[in-house]
Design an enzyme around this catalytic site. Structure first.
Site, PDB file in Angstrom:
ATOM      1  N   PRO A 166       0.805  -1.232   0.000  1.00  0.00           N
ATOM      2  CG  PRO A 166      -0.011  -0.999   2.176  1.00  0.00           C
ATOM      3  CD  PRO A 166       0.679  -1.979   1.265  1.00  0.00           C
ATOM      4  CG  ASP A 173      11.520  -2.845  -9.695  1.00  0.00           C
ATOM      5  OD1 ASP A 173      10.797  -3.648 -10.319  1.00  0.00           O
ATOM      6  OD2 ASP A 173      11.921  -1.773 -10.188  1.00  0.00           O
ATOM      7  N   GLY A 174      10.701  -3.511  -4.998  1.00  0.00           N
ATOM      8  CA  GLY A 174      11.113  -3.977  -3.680  1.00  0.00           C
ATOM      9  C   GLY A 174      10.434  -5.261  -3.248  1.00  0.00           C
ATOM     10  CD  GLU A 198      10.227  -6.776   1.583  1.00  0.00           C
ATOM     11  OE1 GLU A 198       9.409  -7.472   2.236  1.00  0.00           O
ATOM     12  OE2 GLU A 198      10.260  -5.538   1.652  1.00  0.00           O
ATOM     13  N   GLY A 235       4.826   1.012  -8.402  1.00  0.00           N
ATOM     14  CA  GLY A 235       5.891   1.696  -7.687  1.00  0.00           C
ATOM     15  C   GLY A 235       6.537   2.785  -8.511  1.00  0.00           C
ATOM     16  NE  ARG A 260      11.820   7.541  -5.570  1.00  0.00           N
ATOM     17  CZ  ARG A 260      12.837   6.800  -5.151  1.00  0.00           C
ATOM     18  NH1 ARG A 260      13.956   7.366  -4.785  1.00  0.00           N
ATOM     19  NH2 ARG A 260      12.708   5.483  -5.084  1.00  0.00           N
ATOM     20  CG  ASP A 296      17.129  -6.602  -6.510  1.00  0.00           C
ATOM     21  OD1 ASP A 296      17.937  -6.469  -7.451  1.00  0.00           O
ATOM     22  OD2 ASP A 296      16.737  -7.710  -6.103  1.00  0.00           O
ATOM     23  CD  GLU A 344      13.956  -2.349  -1.150  1.00  0.00           C
ATOM     24  OE1 GLU A 344      13.806  -2.071   0.061  1.00  0.00           O
ATOM     25  OE2 GLU A 344      13.225  -1.886  -2.054  1.00  0.00           O
TER      26      GLU A 344
END
Length: 664
Positions: free
Chosen positions: A304, A363-364, A368, A403, A474, A632, A634
Site C-alpha cells: 500500500p 521492485d522492492g 523480498e 511503484g 525523483r 534491487d 533497497e
C-alpha cells in the site's frame, strides 16, 4: 532447380526495358480485373496452383481453394483501374495497383476502393501468372448494407473468427467481404453502449479493421441470454458469452463481456464445433496457446505504500477486474510492515499452490519474495535446501507496476501500465531467469534479481527517498543534481569476465539469441563457485582501481526503470550479469549519456565500459558507513560485497516468454 529458375527469370527481365514490362503488366491487370468481374474460368490460368492468396484478410492456401470460394462471392462487380506500379525482381515482377469497384448493378450504391499487391512471373516464356497475391476492398462511400446471403442490421456488429482473432466492423459498410470460412460474429445493441463508435470492441486493429485479437480474449462460455436471431438464410449457430480486454486508450485496457451469436458459414466448418461448449473450447485454445496457462492461480501481494501510495486502488481498478474476467483464482495479501513480503515468501508460498506471485508494487516486493522463498524451511528445518531451490524455480514471479521503478514489468512486458501488465500476466509465458547471489560480511548472503549499484545511481535512488511523491521523476532529479557537483565514488572492482569488451558483448548477445531455445539446463542448489566476500580473490580475476568512479552498475534486466534501458544486452539466462561503469565521466559528457539510457544508445558512448561478467567484488575506498549501496533498489550496508550468478534459479511470467526487444 530453383536457382536455375531464378537465373532464367533474371535473364528474361534483363532483356526487357521498363516500357515493355509496364505495358505487359498493364495488359495483365486488365485481363485479371475482367476475369474477376466475370468470374471467368480464365482465372485458373492466371493463378499458379500453389499461389497463396489473402482476400480481404482471409488466407487461402492455393488457387483451387480460393476459386471454390470466389465463385460464391457477390456479383456482378465492375473494377476500374486507377493506377499501378511495378518493379522487376529476381523472382518476377512486384505489382501494386488500386482503383474503384462497384458491387451489384444498382446505380450509385455499393462503391468501394480496392488495392492489390502481387508477385507475378512468366512461366516458360508464357503469359504472366500470379505467384502470390493480397487483395482488399476498402470503404469508398457509405452505402453498403447487404452482403451475399446475409442481411446485416445497422445496430449490429459484424466480425469473423480468423487465425489472428475476431475481426470486427462497427458498420458493415466499412469494408466488403463475403465470409465463407470461419464464423460470423454478431453482438447485439442491448449489450453495447448507446454510441457504438466508442465501444472497446472495435478499438484494436487487425488487418486494417477493428477487431479482438486472440491475445485480448479472456474467456468464452456458453450463454443463456435470449438473443434474437438475425435474419439469415441458414441460422446455424451457438450463443456464447465472450469476455475480452477492450483497449480504452493506448495504455489502458478494461474487461468487457458481450453475449453473442456465432453463425456457421458452412456445414463442413460447423461440424468441428457441434456444441456451444466445443466452440468455446476452440476459442480458448486459440486465446491461450500451448505454454500459456488458462485460469492461473495467483497470489497477489499489494504494497500500500509503493510509489505514490496508490497501489491498493490501482490493483482494484486495473488488475482485479481483468483477473476476474479471465477466471483466475486469486488470493490477495496486503503488506502490513517492512519485510512482510519476505515473511510471506518464506511462510505462505508452498510448492504447487500458486502458478505465479503477482507483486502489486515497485521492485522492492519481488526482492523480498525471492529472498523469502530462498529462506523456506523444509521438514527438517533446513533453509536454502533443495526444496527452497525447487520453490524458487517453479513459482513464477511477476509485477503489476505500482511503484516508482517498475523495472520488472517493463523488462518482461514492455509496459508500466498496470492494466496492460495484468493482461500480460493473464497471457504470460514462463521464463527461466538467472539470479544473483550477494555476499556481505554483516548481511551474509542474499538474492537480487535486478541490480547492484554503487556511486551516482545508488545515491540518486536511495538519497531521494524523501521525494517519493515525485514518482519515477525523483531518480532523474537526483542524477542531475549530483552530476552538477562532479562527485566521484572511488573503489576497487575485481571481475571474473565472460565478455570483456563491447564487441564481445554484441557477439555474446547474437549467439545467445541464435540458440535461445536450446538453453534448458535446470537450476541446481546454490553452491558458491568463488567463495564469499571474505575469501581470497581467485587468481584469474581482473582488478580495476577506480579513483574517479562515477558509477558501478550491474544488472540482469534490460530496463532498470520505466524510463531507463541501461542494459540493452541483458539476457534472462545466459549465465552472466551485465556490468556498466565509468571512471572518467565528466558532467559535460554525463548528462547526454544519461539521456541516452532511455534507448540504450549509451552503450557506444566513450567513457562507458560495458561487459558480461560471471562474478565480481566491489570494495569502496571509504567504508565509513555514510555511502550508499543499492541492491534491487533497497538500501544495504555500505561495505565490500561480492556477487555471482546463480543460473536459471528463478521463473518469471513474460508476455512473450523472453525479455522485451531492446533493439540491440
Amino acid at each position: 532447380m530453383f536457382g536455375q529458375q531464378n537465373q532464367s527469370q533474371n535473364q528474361q527481365l534483363a532483356g526487357q526495358n521498363v516500357v515493355t514490362i509496364t505495358k505487359d503488366v498493364d495488359a495483365f491487370l486488365t485481363l485479371l480485373l475482367k476475369s474477376l468481374d466475370n468470374h471467368s474460368e480464365n482465372l485458373i490460368n492466371i493463378l499458379l496452383p500453389q499461389a497463396p492468396i489473402v482476400w480481404n484478410g482471409t488466407p487461402f492456401a492455393g488457387r483451387d481453394i480460393f476459386l471454390a470460394t470466389y465463385q460464391n462471392m457477390p456479383r456482378p462487380t465492375t473494377h476500374d483501374l486507377a493506377d499501378f506500379d511495378c518493379h522487376a525482381l529476381a523472382g518476377g515482377v512486384m505489382v501494386t495497383a488500386s482503383g474503384k469497384v462497384k458491387v451489384g448493378s444498382e446505380r450509385g450504391k455499393n462503391l468501394f476502393g480496392w488495392s492489390l499487391s502481387a508477385l507475378i512471373r512468366k512461366e516458360n516464356g508464357q503469359s504472366y501468372q500470379i505467384v502470390t497475391c493480397t487483395y482488399r476492398y476498402f470503404r469508398s462511400e457509405p452505402r453498403v448494407q447487404e452482403f451475399g446471403f446475409y442481411i446485416i442490421r445497422a445496430s449490429m456488429i459484424e466480425a469473423i473468427l480468423t487465425p489472428s482473432g475476431i475481426n470486427v466492423q462497427q458498420d458493415p459498410s466499412q469494408g466488403l467481404f463475403k465470409p465463407t470460412e470461419g464464423l460470423l460474429f454478431s453482438c447485439f445493441p442491448s449489450s453495447l453502449k448507446q454510441n457504438s463508435s466508442s465501444s472497446p470492441l472495435i478499438s484494436s486493429d487487425i488487418s486494417g479493421t477493428g477487431g479482438i485479437g486472440f491475445y485480448d480474449i479472456l474467456w468464452a462460455e456458453p450463454s443463456s441470454v435470449n438473443i434474437p436471431t438475425p435474419s439469415v438464410t441458414d441460422p446455424r449457430g451457438h450463443y456464447i458469452s465472450l469476455s475480452y480486454a477492450g483497449h480504452i486508450s493506448s495504455s489502458v485496457v478494461k474487461p468487457h463481456t458481450e453475449d453473442c451469436l456465432l453463425l456457421a458459414l458452412s456445414l463442413d466448418q460447423w461440424s468441428e464445433w457441434p456444441t456451444a461448449q466445443s466452440l468455446c473450447e476452440y476459442i480458448l485454445k486459440q486465446a491461450y496457446p500451448m505454454g500459456c496457462q488458462l485460469s492461473k492461480r495467483l497470489m497477489v501481494i499489494v504494497n500500500p505504500h509503493g510509489g505514490k501510495g496508490h497501489a491498493i486502488r490501482t490493483y482494484r481498478s486495473e488488475g482485479a477486474p481483468l483477473f476476474k474476467a479471465a477466471r483466475c483464482l486469486v488470493d490477495v495479501i496486503t503488506t502490513e510492515y517492512a519485510g512482510h513480503a519476505r515473511d510471506i515468501g518464506r511462510e505462505k508460498v508452498s510448492q504447487g499452490k500458486y502458478d505465479a506471485i503477482v507483486c502489486a508494487s515497485g521492485d522492492g516486493i519481488p526482492h523480498e519474495i525471492l529472498n523469502g522463498m530462498w529462506d523456506y524451511e523444509d521438514e527438517d528445518g533446513k533453509k536454502r535446501s533443495k526444496r527452497a531451490t525447487e520453490l524458487l524455480a517453479n513459482t513464477a514471479i511477476c509485477q503489476l507496476p505500482c511503484g516508482s521503478g517498475n523495472a520488472l514489468a517493463k523488462s518482461l512486458n514492455g509496459t508500466a501500465s498496470p492494466s496492460e501488465s495484468a493482461l500480460a500476466i493473464i497471457k504470460g509465458y514462463r521464463l527461466k531467469s538467472d539470479l544473483m547471489v550477494v555476499s556481505q560480511k554483516t548481511k551474509g548472503s542474499y538474492l537480487t534479481f535486478l541490480t547492484q549499484t554503487h556511486g551516482l545511481i545508488a545515491e540518486s535512488d536511495l538519497g531521494t527517498e524523501h521525494l517519493r511523491w515525485m514518482g519515477g521523476a525523483r531518480f532523474s532529479f537526483g542524477v542531475v543534481q549530483r552530476l552538477l557537483f562532479s562527485k566521484t565514488y572511488p573503489c576497487r572492482l575485481d571481475v571474473k569476465y565472460q565478455a570483456s569488451s563491447k564487441s564481445e558483448v554484441r557477439r555474446h548477445f547474437a549467439q545467445y539469441m541464435d540458440n535461445i531455445e536450446n538453453n534448458t539446463t535446470p537450476a541446481e542448489k546454490f553452491t558458491p563457485r568463488f567463495g564469499t566476500v571474505e575469501d581470497e580473490l581467485p587468481s584469474d580475476w581482473t582488478s580495476h582501481n577506480l579513483p574517479n568512479a562515477s558509477m558501478i552498475y550491474v544488472s540482469k534486466l534490460p530496463w532498470v526503470s520505466t524510463e531507463n534501458q541501461f542494459f540493452p544486452a541483458a539476457l534472462p539466462h545466459d549465465g552472466a550479469m551485465d556490468l556498466c561503469y565509468s571512471n572518467t565521466m565528466s558532467p559535460f559528457h554525463s548528462i547526454p549519456i544519461m539521456v541516452a539510457t532511455e534507448t540504450g544508445a549509451h552503450l557506444d558512448s566513450p567513457g562507458i565500459e560495458y561487459a558480461k561478467i560471471e562474478a565480481y567484488r566491489l570494495t569502496p575506498a571509504e567504508e565509513d558507513g555514510h555511502g550508499y549501496l543499492s541492491m534491487d533498489g533497497e538500501s544495504y550496508p555500505f561495505e565490500p560485497f561480492q556477487v555471482e550468478v546463480w543460473p536459471r534459479a528463478a521463473t518469471f511470467l513474460s508476455k512473450t516468454g523472453r525479455f522485451v526487444d531492446t533493439g540491440l
